[in-house]
Design an enzyme around this catalytic site. Structure first.
Site, PDB file in Angstrom:
ATOM      1  N   GLU A   1       0.817  -1.209   0.000  1.00  0.00           N
ATOM      2  CA  GLU A   1       0.000   0.000   0.000  1.00  0.00           C
ATOM      3  C   GLU A   1       0.855   1.264   0.000  1.00  0.00           C
ATOM      4  O   GLU A   1       0.551   2.210  -0.709  1.00  0.00           O
ATOM      5  CB  GLU A   1      -0.920  -0.019   1.241  1.00  0.00           C
ATOM      6  CG  GLU A   1      -1.856   1.163   1.367  1.00  0.00           C
ATOM      7  CD  GLU A   1      -2.960   1.172   0.309  1.00  0.00           C
ATOM      8  OE1 GLU A   1      -3.073   0.197  -0.448  1.00  0.00           O
ATOM      9  OE2 GLU A   1      -3.692   2.175   0.248  1.00  0.00           O
ATOM     10  N   ASP A   2       1.914   1.267   0.788  1.00  0.00           N
ATOM     11  CA  ASP A   2       2.592   2.535   1.064  1.00  0.00           C
ATOM     12  C   ASP A   2       3.986   2.659   0.472  1.00  0.00           C
ATOM     13  O   ASP A   2       4.630   3.700   0.627  1.00  0.00           O
ATOM     14  CB  ASP A   2       2.710   2.734   2.587  1.00  0.00           C
ATOM     15  CG  ASP A   2       1.335   2.936   3.228  1.00  0.00           C
ATOM     16  OD1 ASP A   2       0.423   3.361   2.506  1.00  0.00           O
ATOM     17  OD2 ASP A   2       1.196   2.661   4.426  1.00  0.00           O
TER      18      ASP A   2
END
Ligand code: MN
Length: 750
Positions: free
Chosen positions: A95-96
């Site tokens: 996700e990051d």
């Protein structure tokens, strides 16, 4: 003994989040003590996460990776396996950070990569608070999306840490995350039997959802703590002494109930906290189930039970497999308190729920769940089976969540969760919202991209339907791919209502095509005599209603056409004459007989082996007939009946007479023999039909049948049949002689 609920596992909260290395060292130490994990692999995951998240900060300013370590630490406390710890450390990298599934898969295996990807998918789901039914759908959607139960458990660990550190977030975020936790994650933890996680999530959420209410309870508990502790100590001591005296081996814990359960009770009973008496809960943990009931009896002997508060979840476990007996009694000071009695096995199941599967697989020595792996699987299976109608066996084999295999959960653009059958398409979605949406549909988008109407929806998809007032309406093709019964019904309804004229034309043409295909004359089948009775039988008042129903698919064209055809046939004799029909059948059989022809004819010729045999056409003998052979010139032996005119009126010159030889039937005969007989009868309508009917009724295999009028009101019918022997032939002839008007049945040749 300390109460393990009050001293709830704190993870590494005492180590500063600004020292993630220190946090990880502590986690490593914890894992070293309790499990035989590959610590090198786990450290490698930490290093990857640390590098990937380098430079990222949490709201409190600490390095982002501290969150990853904290989530892994919670996962470790839940008792999850090595892959889960690795995945927890990496849970935010897709996700990051720049890392992707394949990067993780390469270093840590597909299983870990799949789990991380699963957590990422759940993270991307957006929620808005909804009514209860919506919430249940959302929970199911998350479970269905997770596929692997560990995805959910890591997501819970992730949420747990975020809730523990929610203080640094904006009030809006605190509120929305807390709501989501209360409505989604705490119930999922409950469903999975993870009481410990559920309680903590609830208390953390309440802190932000009703800060004043939470604080009021905390203040009161703090104020009353000395009194409550004194009370708990004295009660515990009393129970301990008594149980010891009775010789029961038991561990006794007591705790203040968790804040949210007190809050809920105040709310439900409209009481302030001073009105809530049973703030304390005692727990007696014993070795065996008989001990549970034994302790219950002792407690009831010591204290006065409150009527109606006894609950036996041992004999009737809760749906999430929770087991214990509960009772509420009045203590010596007149204060009621609850006592929960359970075995150690029940205790671990209650505390860790589904996660206990890994916890005790890892050989935690404090566990009493030391039975074989199979038993642990058994309880996981029970857990799921009691909650889901669908078969959970597959789940147990590979620990995948397969409970919602026949459903798919998608979002409307407004964030409503729509529950559809698996394989559903945007058309199903549109009709599930409203018939008008489906009927006016002119296109669909899934996750912002235009898709075909038959696109198969996946869990978590955001589905958007484009509509237009001038839409042409649903296409019949849609019926071939929609999955929901309601979409199917609504499409058919539309056709029924909106397109009556078109349906009538279409239905009529479908019916005509079908009848033509069946070879049924249209003018007969669609004449009022035939059509109207069929129409009435199918409950249609008008011809047009019937055609319209065929047109929109309310009744199948085959069904109508079959009825019409049958009625046409029943209404009149067959077009073909009986003779034609019989001879057609005969021809088919002759072809068959040729294919099956055999060289041996069941005839024994005196003094000759393997000579050529043929049966005379004049008398067509069959086994059972008295027979005689005639040596022909170059064509072998011709077989005649002894009552054949050709034999009886033979040339008796010595030269000719010498050619007649003795023949006989073999003992076993497998061939069939064609023989011919003639029927004389009064000529009348239906004579041939009647003869044919009798032949059919005795299963005669007719090779040929011809009938002619011979004048004087007489008719001659000649029949050739296949028979096995004389008795079969006689039976047939006998039956024919019973036909009205028949005056004689004789074999040809005699
Ligand atoms: Mn996270």
């Amino acid at each position: 003994m300390m109460d393990d609920d009050i001293a709830r596992t704190q993870g590494n909260r005492e180590i500063s989040p600004f020292d993630p290395d220190g946090m990880f060292d502590a986690l490593e130490e914890k894992l070293r003590q309790s499990h035989s994990f590959d610590l090198g692999r786990i450290r490698a995951a930490y290093e990857v996460a640390k590098t990937a998240h380098a430079g990222q900060k949490r709201k409190d300013g600490s390095p982002y990776v501290s969150h990853c370590v904290a989530a892994a630490d919670i996962a470790a406390d839940m008792g999850l396996d090595e892959d889960s710890i690795v995945a927890a450390l990496l849970h935010d990298v897709i996700e990051d950070t720049a890392l992707e599934h394949e990067d993780i898969a390469r270093q840590f295996g597909t299983e870990v990569a799949d789990i991380v990807e699963g957590v990422t998918k759940l993270t991307r789901v957006q929620y808005t608070s909804k009514e209860d039914e919506q919430m249940e759908n959302l929970r199911k959607m998350l479970m269905a999306m997770a596929k692997d139960i560990r995805v959910i458990l890591i997501k819970i660990a992730d949420r747990m840490h975020n809730m523990r550190t929610m203080a640094y977030q904006t009030p809006e975020k605190q509120r929305s995350k807390s709501l989501e936790t209360m409505e989604i994650y705490a119930p999922i933890a409950h469903r999975l039997g993870m009481q410990r996680s559920k309680w903590e999530l609830e208390d953390l959420s309440l802190q932000y959802l009703d800060p004043q209410g939470y604080q009021e309870i905390m203040d009161t508990l703090e104020r009353r703590m000395p009194e409550l502790e004194a009370f708990m100590d004295s009660m515990r001591e009393k129970i301990r002494v008594r149980l010891e005296k009775e010789g029961v081996n038991a561990s006794i814990f007591c705790r203040i109930k968790h804040v949210y359960s007190i809050y809920r009770k105040m709310y439900a009973q409209k009481l302030d906290i001073n009105g809530i008496f049973d703030l304390c809960a005692f727990r007696v943990i014993v070795d065996t189930i008989p001990d549970c009931y034994n302790v219950l009896g002792i407690i009831h002997d010591m204290f006065k039970p409150v009527p109606g508060r006894f609950k036996d979840y041992i004999s009737t476990p809760k749906p999430n497999m929770y087991q214990s007996v509960h009772t509420t009694v009045i203590g010596s000071e007149g204060i009621p308190f609850e006592v929960q009695i359970r075995t150690w096995e029940m205790h671990y199941t209650a505390e860790y729920g589904i996660a206990a599967h890994w916890k005790y697989k890892m050989g935690d020595s404090s566990s009493s769940l030391r039975s074989g792996d199979e038993d642990k699987f058994a309880w996981v299976r029970r857990l799921l089976e009691t909650q889901q109608e669908s078969d959970a066996t597959d789940f147990v084999h590979d620990l995948k969540i397969d409970m919602f295999a026949d459903e798919v959960f998608v979002f409307s653009p407004k964030g409503d969760v729509i529950n559809l059958p698996a394989g559903a398409t945007p058309v199903d979605f549109a009709y599930s919202i409203h018939s008008d949406i489906g009927n006016r549909m002119v296109g669909a988008k899934v996750n912002g991209r235009i898709v075909p109407y038959d696109h198969v929806l996946q869990n978590g998809d955001i589905v958007e339907i484009r509509t237009s007032k001038s839409a042409p309406g649903p296409s019949r093709d849609w019926l071939s791919f929609v999955k929901s019964g309601s979409a199917r019904t609504k499409i058919k309804q539309w056709y029924k209502k909106e397109r009556r004229e078109e349906n009538i034309v279409r239905g009529r043409s479908m019916l005509e095509d079908e009848l033509r295909h069946m070879g049924v004359a249209l003018d007969e089948a669609l004449s009022a005599d035939i059509l109207h009775p069929v129409m009435k039988k199918l409950s249609f008042n008008e011809e047009d209603d019937l055609y319209a129903a065929i047109g929109y698919g309310g009744i199948t064209v085959i069904r109508v056409a079959n009825r019409l055809r049958d009625d046409v046939r029943a209404s009149k004799p067959d077009h073909r004459s009986a003779i034609e029909k019989v001879n057609d059948a005969a021809e088919r059989r002759e072809q068959q007989a040729k294919r099956n022809a055999k060289a041996v004819h069941g005839i024994l010729v005196e003094g000759l082996d393997n000579c050529l045999i043929k049966f005379s056409r004049c008398c067509t003998p069959v086994p059972g007939d008295d027979i005689i052979g005639f040596i022909t010139r170059g064509q072998g032996v011709s077989i005649h009946r002894k009552d054949c005119q050709n034999y009886l009126r033979r040339d008796t010159s010595p030269e000719s007479e010498g050619r007649w030889i003795k023949v006989g039937w073999a003992d076993t005969i497998n061939d069939v023999y064609v023989t011919t007989f003639t029927i004389t009868a009064k000529d009348r309508n239906g004579l041939v039909m009647d003869i044919a009917t009798v032949l059919n009724s005795v299963n005669a295999k007719v090779r040929n049948l011809s009938s002619r009028s011979v004048g004087y009101g007489q008719a001659i019918t000649v029949v050739s049949v296949e028979v096995k022997n004389l008795s079969e032939l006689r039976y047939i002839m006998n039956r024919i002689s019973g036909v009205a008007g028949v005056t004689g049945v004789t074999r040809n040749g005699s």
